[in-house]
Enzyme design. Structure first.
Site: not given
Ligand code: PMP
Length: 376
Positions: A104, A188, A212
């Protein structure tokens, strides 16, 4: 109807009382004669829902007044672009530094490269030795004193819980620790937000997709220091410019009204549980039970450096990977769902967010034991 124990990484389990309340209020919210989905985002009912959600979140996280709380759209992926568009030029330098600890944060950094001069301050994408043990890439966290933050950086970004790798920052660094006092941290926190007390007052900004720990997909929570707002790049879409969204309390344009309403119910549920510290105690107990069992046997293995193992996302592999399909089939039959690991890493992953009760983790551990007895 029996609800299975849901270990999905997101969208994930929601507290059952929240779902029941939403069902009860579906056709008539508090005597309004309307579903929340049918309300104007500028009408008094929705304004109340949205303002209460903001206040409850401020209470839960002790968010100081100098931070704006925004409910935005596009998920954390869109926020990966919205962040640099808003912040990379707040000091006029157009530069930002990123710490890489897994998929991520790598995605965040790649996206930011489109908007300015982006550098990597530290990465765990290499093997290392920690506590005398070999650690594979993305299973550890680079110590803060190894981060190379440039003096001209507008911010330094990290992902405080890597949902796929299961790596969690237990302590968030402070700008003083970085030796760069005027470089704000941008975090994030999508997958561990509200699972433990997090001190946002040491950061410039924290963002999190709701799906989440905080509600359904569709709303991204942004907490941003007000003095950083107002320097967006000219290409920033109006709907994503914090300087437009903040003064309108997330109602610059039509926000994801129903998602905000459900997130608001989740905030009230967290308050009723005793707040974030109470959930943290439950999360520690759940994580200890699961990791404790995984560590007690060679049949399963979690590869993450022990001090930074995530309390929320627990990846594990079977020593004999040819048993993966049988493991997942048996789990489904036992009422344990969504245990398959992320497609990029394989293996298994149990996400044990706030709304996953101890009972679910106990059921998982007894299945792990039972499967091992039958196949070990
Ligand atoms: N950052 C993290 C830490 C995530 O876990 C996720 C999704 N699992 C995202 C970003 C991306 O999120 P989204 O699919 O809502 O764009």
């Amino acid at each position: 109807m029996a609800r299975p124990w849901n270990f999905s990484a997101g969208p994930s389990a929601l507290p059952e009382p929240v779902l029941r309340q939403a069902a009860e209020e579906m056709l008539d919210w508090h005597g309004s004669g309307m579903s929340v989905m049918e309300m104007s985002h500028r009408g008094k009912h929705f304004v109340q829902i949205c303002d209460e959600a903001e206040q409850d979140l401020r209470d839960l996280m002790a968010i100081p007044d100098e931070y704006a709380v925004l409910f935005m759209q596009g998920g954390a992926t869109a926020e990966n672009a919205i962040v640099p568009m808003n912040l990379i030029n707040h000091r006029g330098t157009g530069a930002a530094d990123y710490v890489l600890t897994g998929q991520w944060s790598v995605k965040s950094q790649k996206e930011a490269c489109k908007y300015g001069d982006v550098a990597v301050a530290a990465t765990s994408g290499v093997e290392t030795v920690l506590d005398g043990k070999q650690q594979q890439p993305w299973t550890w966290v680079p110590p803060v004193d190894s981060w190379k933050v440039r003096k001209n950086a507008a911010y330094v970004h990290f992902c405080s819980n890597e949902t796929i790798g299961g790596v969690e920052f237990t302590d968030w660094p402070t700008p003083a620790q970085l030796g760069a006092d005027d470089v704000p941290l941008v975090v994030d926190a999508s997958s561990h937000f509200l699972s433990r007390p997090l001190d946002i007052s040491g950061t410039g900004m924290v963002y999190a997709g709701a799906q989440k720990n905080a509600g359904p997909a569709g709303v991204t929570v942004v907490m941003v220091r007000r003095d950083l707002i107002g320097h967006a790049l000219p290409i920033c879409p109006a709907a994503f410019d914090y300087a437009n969204v903040a003064p309108e309390h997330s109602r610059f344009n039509t926000p994801p009204t129903f998602a905000i309403y459900i997130a608001g119910l989740v905030f009230k549920w967290i308050k009723a549980q005793g707040g974030v510290p109470a959930l943290e105690r439950a999360n520690i107990a759940k994580a200890e039970l699961l990791y404790g069992y995984l560590d007690s046997t060679a049949f399963y293995r979690n590869p993450v450096h022990a001090p930074v193992r995530s309390r929320m996302n627990v990846p594990f592999i079977l020593s004999d990977e040819s048993l993966n399909d049988a493991f997942l089939k048996g789990a489904d039959e036992a009422g344990l769902t969504q245990l398959k690991g992320h497609k990029s890493v394989g293996g298994m992953r149990a996400s044990i967010y706030n709304a996953v009760p101890m009972e679910a983790v106990q059921a998982l551990v007894s299945y792990l034991k039972d499967f091992e007895q039958r196949h070990g």
